[in-house]
Design a protein around this motif. Structure first.
Motif, PDB file in Angstrom:
ATOM      1  N   LEU A  13      38.481  12.746 -73.224  1.00 26.41           N
ATOM      2  CA  LEU A  13      39.242  11.611 -73.728  1.00 26.41           C
ATOM      3  C   LEU A  13      40.721  11.919 -73.515  1.00 26.41           C
ATOM      4  O   LEU A  13      41.241  12.893 -74.060  1.00 26.41           O
ATOM      5  CB  LEU A  13      38.968  11.368 -75.206  1.00 26.41           C
ATOM      6  CG  LEU A  13      37.503  11.301 -75.638  1.00 26.41           C
ATOM      7  CD1 LEU A  13      37.414  10.941 -77.112  1.00 26.41           C
ATOM      8  CD2 LEU A  13      36.717  10.309 -74.787  1.00 26.41           C
ATOM      9  N   LEU A  14      41.374  11.105 -72.727  1.00 25.68           N
ATOM     10  CA  LEU A  14      42.784  11.306 -72.397  1.00 25.68           C
ATOM     11  C   LEU A  14      43.627  10.325 -73.200  1.00 25.68           C
ATOM     12  O   LEU A  14      43.441   9.108 -73.114  1.00 25.68           O
ATOM     13  CB  LEU A  14      43.017  11.071 -70.902  1.00 25.68           C
ATOM     14  CG  LEU A  14      42.429  12.122 -69.956  1.00 25.68           C
ATOM     15  CD1 LEU A  14      42.299  11.561 -68.539  1.00 25.68           C
ATOM     16  CD2 LEU A  14      43.291  13.374 -69.955  1.00 25.68           C
ATOM     17  N   VAL A  15      44.553  10.855 -73.978  1.00 21.26           N
ATOM     18  CA  VAL A  15      45.419  10.028 -74.811  1.00 21.26           C
ATOM     19  C   VAL A  15      46.868  10.298 -74.424  1.00 21.26           C
ATOM     20  O   VAL A  15      47.315  11.446 -74.412  1.00 21.26           O
ATOM     21  CB  VAL A  15      45.216  10.336 -76.304  1.00 21.26           C
ATOM     22  CG1 VAL A  15      46.247   9.596 -77.152  1.00 21.26           C
ATOM     23  CG2 VAL A  15      43.803   9.965 -76.736  1.00 21.26           C
ATOM     24  N   ARG A  16      47.578   9.244 -74.099  1.00 27.43           N
ATOM     25  CA  ARG A  16      49.019   9.392 -73.917  1.00 27.43           C
ATOM     26  C   ARG A  16      49.681   9.376 -75.292  1.00 27.43           C
ATOM     27  O   ARG A  16      49.216   8.686 -76.204  1.00 27.43           O
ATOM     28  CB  ARG A  16      49.574   8.258 -73.056  1.00 27.43           C
ATOM     29  CG  ARG A  16      51.066   8.446 -72.735  1.00 27.43           C
ATOM     30  CD  ARG A  16      51.618   7.299 -71.920  1.00 27.43           C
ATOM     31  NE  ARG A  16      53.081   7.398 -71.819  1.00 27.43           N
ATOM     32  CZ  ARG A  16      53.876   6.405 -71.429  1.00 27.43           C
ATOM     33  NH1 ARG A  16      53.358   5.242 -71.089  1.00 27.43           N
ATOM     34  NH2 ARG A  16      55.185   6.580 -71.377  1.00 27.43           N
ATOM     35  N   HIS A  17      50.742  10.124 -75.453  1.00 27.88           N
ATOM     36  CA  HIS A  17      51.457  10.147 -76.731  1.00 27.88           C
ATOM     37  C   HIS A  17      51.952   8.751 -77.102  1.00 27.88           C
ATOM     38  O   HIS A  17      52.120   7.869 -76.254  1.00 27.88           O
ATOM     39  CB  HIS A  17      52.649  11.104 -76.654  1.00 27.88           C
ATOM     40  CG  HIS A  17      53.677  10.696 -75.648  1.00 27.88           C
ATOM     41  ND1 HIS A  17      54.637   9.730 -75.902  1.00 27.88           N
ATOM     42  CD2 HIS A  17      53.891  11.109 -74.374  1.00 27.88           C
ATOM     43  CE1 HIS A  17      55.393   9.576 -74.832  1.00 27.88           C
ATOM     44  NE2 HIS A  17      54.966  10.385 -73.883  1.00 27.88           N
ATOM     45  N   GLY A  18      52.213   8.564 -78.385  1.00 28.49           N
ATOM     46  CA  GLY A  18      52.750   7.297 -78.866  1.00 28.49           C
ATOM     47  C   GLY A  18      54.215   7.117 -78.522  1.00 28.49           C
ATOM     48  O   GLY A  18      54.871   8.005 -77.957  1.00 28.49           O
ATOM     49  N   VAL A 159      42.361  15.294 -74.941  1.00 21.08           N
ATOM     50  CA  VAL A 159      43.603  15.881 -74.448  1.00 21.08           C
ATOM     51  C   VAL A 159      44.718  14.867 -74.645  1.00 21.08           C
ATOM     52  O   VAL A 159      44.610  13.734 -74.175  1.00 21.08           O
ATOM     53  CB  VAL A 159      43.502  16.277 -72.960  1.00 21.08           C
ATOM     54  CG1 VAL A 159      44.881  16.620 -72.399  1.00 21.08           C
ATOM     55  CG2 VAL A 159      42.563  17.452 -72.782  1.00 21.08           C
ATOM     56  N   CYS A 160      45.766  15.259 -75.352  1.00 21.77           N
ATOM     57  CA  CYS A 160      46.932  14.401 -75.518  1.00 21.77           C
ATOM     58  C   CYS A 160      48.013  14.869 -74.557  1.00 21.77           C
ATOM     59  O   CYS A 160      48.452  16.023 -74.610  1.00 21.77           O
ATOM     60  CB  CYS A 160      47.442  14.449 -76.959  1.00 21.77           C
ATOM     61  SG  CYS A 160      48.745  13.247 -77.277  1.00 21.77           S
ATOM     62  N   CYS A 189      49.917   5.712 -76.177  1.00 22.41           N
ATOM     63  CA  CYS A 189      48.781   5.806 -77.092  1.00 22.41           C
ATOM     64  C   CYS A 189      47.540   5.085 -76.573  1.00 22.41           C
ATOM     65  O   CYS A 189      46.668   4.692 -77.358  1.00 22.41           O
ATOM     66  CB  CYS A 189      49.143   5.315 -78.495  1.00 22.41           C
ATOM     67  SG  CYS A 189      48.787   6.574 -79.750  1.00 22.41           S
ATOM     68  N   SER A 190      47.448   4.933 -75.269  1.00 24.31           N
ATOM     69  CA  SER A 190      46.230   4.377 -74.682  1.00 24.31           C
ATOM     70  C   SER A 190      45.176   5.470 -74.563  1.00 24.31           C
ATOM     71  O   SER A 190      45.480   6.669 -74.558  1.00 24.31           O
ATOM     72  CB  SER A 190      46.508   3.772 -73.308  1.00 24.31           C
ATOM     73  OG  SER A 190      46.960   4.774 -72.400  1.00 24.31           O
ATOM     74  N   ARG A 205      36.631   4.565 -69.038  1.00 25.38           N
ATOM     75  CA  ARG A 205      37.630   3.567 -69.397  1.00 25.38           C
ATOM     76  C   ARG A 205      39.007   4.101 -69.045  1.00 25.38           C
ATOM     77  O   ARG A 205      39.200   5.309 -68.900  1.00 25.38           O
ATOM     78  CB  ARG A 205      37.550   3.193 -70.881  1.00 25.38           C
ATOM     79  CG  ARG A 205      37.751   4.341 -71.842  1.00 25.38           C
ATOM     80  CD  ARG A 205      37.498   3.891 -73.270  1.00 25.38           C
ATOM     81  NE  ARG A 205      36.102   3.575 -73.490  1.00 25.38           N
ATOM     82  CZ  ARG A 205      35.622   3.025 -74.604  1.00 25.38           C
ATOM     83  NH1 ARG A 205      36.447   2.699 -75.587  1.00 25.38           N
ATOM     84  NH2 ARG A 205      34.344   2.767 -74.742  1.00 25.38           N
ATOM     85  N   VAL A 206      39.933   3.163 -68.893  1.00 23.99           N
ATOM     86  CA  VAL A 206      41.299   3.555 -68.565  1.00 23.99           C
ATOM     87  C   VAL A 206      42.266   2.611 -69.264  1.00 23.99           C
ATOM     88  O   VAL A 206      42.015   1.403 -69.352  1.00 23.99           O
ATOM     89  CB  VAL A 206      41.524   3.565 -67.028  1.00 23.99           C
ATOM     90  CG1 VAL A 206      41.349   2.181 -66.416  1.00 23.99           C
ATOM     91  CG2 VAL A 206      42.880   4.145 -66.676  1.00 23.99           C
ATOM     92  N   ASN A 207      43.340   3.177 -69.830  1.00 21.21           N
ATOM     93  CA  ASN A 207      44.377   2.386 -70.502  1.00 21.21           C
ATOM     94  C   ASN A 207      43.801   1.467 -71.570  1.00 21.21           C
ATOM     95  O   ASN A 207      44.236   0.332 -71.743  1.00 21.21           O
ATOM     96  CB  ASN A 207      45.183   1.572 -69.479  1.00 21.21           C
ATOM     97  CG  ASN A 207      46.545   1.179 -70.011  1.00 21.21           C
ATOM     98  OD1 ASN A 207      47.204   1.943 -70.703  1.00 21.21           O
ATOM     99  ND2 ASN A 207      46.990  -0.024 -69.674  1.00 21.21           N
TER     100      ASN A 207
END
Length: 235
Positions: A13-18, A159-160, A189-190, A205-207
């Motif tokens: 699971l890939l998370v971009r920071h907020g 992973v963030c 945060c996607s 899934r993406v974004n």
């Protein structure tokens, strides 16, 4: 069911920071002290609530504050979360002399169109190349997959990280050349998800900015075969 090499699978699971005050305005890069703002904290808390029912076998984060804070807020929402692991290979691209500059100013730099159209050739002055960023991030994914699969049949871990890093990992999962990675959108945060089987990765899934988290943990052994006709999905 006993695990076999064909059914072992790791789900990333890939998370971009907020959001931060700098997001979309300046290129923060590795600038220290860039924290989530109120909007970013709310985003991370909301994503944590969405992911609360997903049992995570590891939570890994870039060492930069905005990612550590996002990952911690997600962990805080979980009923039982593993401790955070920091891996600098998931850190932001080292933008060198571009760091801290406004994006509208950088758009006038001669390197900008190279970054847009031919990122595999882009090296930031005093920093690293996008190819180097991609290589270290994808190598880190391989290492974490191997480590977790040694102890779990179908590990799921989070992973963030940062936009360009996540785009590079997704492009690799799709078998795309790095020059196509600018076609991938990764918002603050996607959530993006990749399942790595013995045969191939699957982009789940993406974004993703909302909706159900069903299917992030496989109900049973995960096959490396693609579903002919697309299948009915996982519910």
């Amino acid at each position: 069911m006993a695990r076999t090499p064909s059914t072992a699978a790791a789900t990333l699971l890939l998370v971009r920071h907020g959001l931060t005050a700098a997001t979309g305005q300046t290129l923060a890069g590795w600038t220290p002290g860039v924290h989530l703002d109120e909007r970013g904290r709310a985003q991370a808390a909301a994503l944590g609530a969405r992911l609360a029912s997903v049992r995570l076998d590891a939570i890994v984060t870039s060492p930069l504050e905005r990612c550590v804070e996002t990952a911690q807020l997600i962990a805080d929402a979980a009923a039982q979360a593993p401790p955070l692991t920091v891996d600098k290979r998931f850190g932001e691209c080292r933008y060198g002399e571009w760091t801290g500059r406004r994006l509208d100013e950088l758009a006038e730099d001669p390197l900008w169109p190279v970054v847009q159209a031919h990122p595999s050739a882009a090296r930031f002055p005093g920093g690293e190349s996008l190819a180097e960023t991609a290589h270290r991030a994808v190598s880190a994914v391989r290492d974490h997959n191997a480590r977790l699969l040694a102890d779990h049949d179908t590990p799921v871990y989070l992973v963030c990280s940062h936009g360009d890093v996540i785009k590079a990992i997704v492009a690799d999962a799709l078998g795309l050349h790095l020059d196509q990675f600018q076609r991938i959108q990764v918002d603050p945060c996607s959530l993006s998800a990749v399942r790595y089987t013995a045969l191939r990765p699957f982009l789940l899934r993406v974004n993703d900015l909302g909706g159900t988290t069903a299917g992030l943990r496989p109900a049973d052994a995960a096959s490396g075969d693609a579903v002919v006709g697309g299948g009915a999905g996982e519910g």
